[in-house]
Design a protein around this motif. Structure first.
Motif, PDB file in Angstrom:
ATOM      1  N   ASP A  20      -3.564 -11.837 -12.372  1.00  0.00           N
ATOM      2  CA  ASP A  20      -2.921 -10.517 -12.253  1.00  0.00           C
ATOM      3  C   ASP A  20      -1.438 -10.685 -11.923  1.00  0.00           C
ATOM      4  O   ASP A  20      -0.572 -10.056 -12.529  1.00  0.00           O
ATOM      5  N   GLY A  69       0.824  -1.208   0.000  1.00  0.00           N
ATOM      6  CA  GLY A  69       0.000   0.000   0.000  1.00  0.00           C
ATOM      7  C   GLY A  69       0.857   1.257   0.000  1.00  0.00           C
ATOM      8  O   GLY A  69       0.615   2.202  -0.758  1.00  0.00           O
ATOM      9  N   ARG A  89       2.074   2.286  -3.226  1.00  0.00           N
ATOM     10  CA  ARG A  89       1.031   2.696  -4.189  1.00  0.00           C
ATOM     11  C   ARG A  89       0.757   1.618  -5.234  1.00  0.00           C
ATOM     12  O   ARG A  89       0.428   1.932  -6.386  1.00  0.00           O
ATOM     13  N   GLU A 117      -1.408  -1.053  -7.054  1.00  0.00           N
ATOM     14  CA  GLU A 117      -2.857  -1.182  -7.208  1.00  0.00           C
ATOM     15  C   GLU A 117      -3.214  -2.632  -7.506  1.00  0.00           C
ATOM     16  O   GLU A 117      -2.421  -3.373  -8.072  1.00  0.00           O
ATOM     17  N   GLY A 118      -4.399  -2.988  -7.115  1.00  0.00           N
ATOM     18  CA  GLY A 118      -4.847  -4.351  -7.354  1.00  0.00           C
ATOM     19  C   GLY A 118      -5.289  -5.007  -6.058  1.00  0.00           C
ATOM     20  O   GLY A 118      -5.552  -4.340  -5.057  1.00  0.00           O
ATOM     21  N   ASP A 119      -5.363  -6.336  -6.092  1.00  0.00           N
ATOM     22  CA  ASP A 119      -5.796  -7.105  -4.925  1.00  0.00           C
ATOM     23  C   ASP A 119      -4.595  -7.292  -3.998  1.00  0.00           C
ATOM     24  O   ASP A 119      -3.896  -8.296  -4.070  1.00  0.00           O
ATOM     25  N   LEU A 120      -4.379  -6.318  -3.140  1.00  0.00           N
ATOM     26  CA  LEU A 120      -3.171  -6.339  -2.310  1.00  0.00           C
ATOM     27  C   LEU A 120      -3.109  -7.576  -1.413  1.00  0.00           C
ATOM     28  O   LEU A 120      -2.033  -8.109  -1.154  1.00  0.00           O
TER      29      LEU A 120
END
Lengths: 197, 197
Positions: B188, A144, A147, A149-152
DNA sequence: GGTCGAAACGGACCACAGTCCGCTTCTATT
DNA sequence: AATAGAAGCGGACTGTGGTCCGTTTCGACC
């Protein structure tokens, strides 16, 4: 209504004899592991060494796996403290990517060091709850910060997966000692996932 | 010089009684698993059911884990055949990225389906040698087709790691059934590793 | 067909994880 | 201090994985 409020009587004050036995068991277990190795520790021997009955051992740990999990828990806690409050780059203070890379290497070495214990502790039990969720949360937090992005949650799990012993073993055993290669590989993987340099 | 050439007398013709018992054991094991589940299968019961002695069971499989590995081996072989020669996108014929994504989903579902058996088979033994190296080789090959650069061996292992049951379990158990999410997450992850959409 | 060495067999046997239940020790209450 | 009830204890007991070794069965070679 004569009883004190339930909240004041803490969940379990733990009796004195129970506390004594707990300590005796833990130190006996540590000593036994040092002497005969993880595989050589039997529940009978542990009970005998600690001077308690077998029933007591199982009351404390529930099973052999539970015992191993309890032993693991100790060093795991220390490591978590180093991650949360120790010196950078593993601890706070360094840039997120550096922290993440330091995390990977540190976790990899830790898992290799505790390989026997981790395997003896098995899948279920107290270990997964504590250890797995902590590492996942930490990596997720760092992603996080970066930065990403996506399904962390998924990405965090995917980054931690190749650090598990069950995976590491197949890489370490046959090809002698390419630990540097593993560290470099994980670093490369992480950079790809994060998305740059 | 009287003997036939060693190459003609194959390594181990396997005696007739041994073959009979092998077959009896395998079918008894399959039946037992179906009846009482993986956990309920005991070596004594298997020996009794197959009409052989306990020593024979251990001669065949070496250990309980070996037995489970032998059972796994069967479906594993079928799956490998589907990957190597089945219809696309899992089999040959589709573009590499599609094959790779199909591979991930298929492997994930396979591991979930055989979860009990895989865990009962443990780490060592015949399983790792056959299964792990096959999947790694295959992914590595596809990464090569995709012109990915870097340590392909490591990247392949890292992509396979989150598909192992030990990792999948923690994701599936608590949050009910987000299997779609796992498939999407792996997709992903793979795209990030490969380097583009 | 008879013989011989080797491979396979099988069940008695052992070790260890885990359970059970009667006994002991503690703590709270009066 | 006495007592009652609960929490803890411990060792005998059970079930199962795994070993051992004497006996049987096989297949190759006379």
């Amino acid at each position: 209504m004569a009883k004190p409020l339930p909240l004041l009587t803490n969940p379990a004050p733990e009796r004195r004899d129970a506390a004594r036995n707990r300590e005796a068991l833990m130190s006996a277990a540590t000593a036994l592991v040092a002497e005969v190795g993880v595989r050589g520790v039997t529940m009978d021997a542990l009970a005998c060494r600690a001077g308690v009955g077998k029933g007591t051992v199982f009351r404390r740990f529930g099973s052999r796996e539970g015992l191993m999990a309890a032993l693991l828990n100790h060093s795991e806690t220390e490591w978590q403290a180093a991650v949360m409050g120790g010196p950078p780059p593993l601890g706070p203070g360094a840039p997120p990517l550096e922290r993440l890379l330091a995390f990977g290497e540190s976790r990899m070495l830790l898992n290799l060091r505790h390989a026997e214990l981790i395997e003896a502790a098995g899948n279920p039990g107290a270990r997964s709850v504590a250890a797995v969720s902590f590492t996942t949360m930490h990596v997720r937090y760092l992603l996080g910060q970066l930065r990403v992005e996506g399904d962390l949650g998924y990405l965090a799990t995917a980054l931690i997966a190749p650090l598990e012993i069950i995976v590491l073993r197949e890489q370490v055993e046959p090809g002698s000692a390419p630990i540097d290669r593993l560290v470099a590989g994980w670093s490369d993987l992480t950079r790809r996932v994060v998305g740059m340099t």
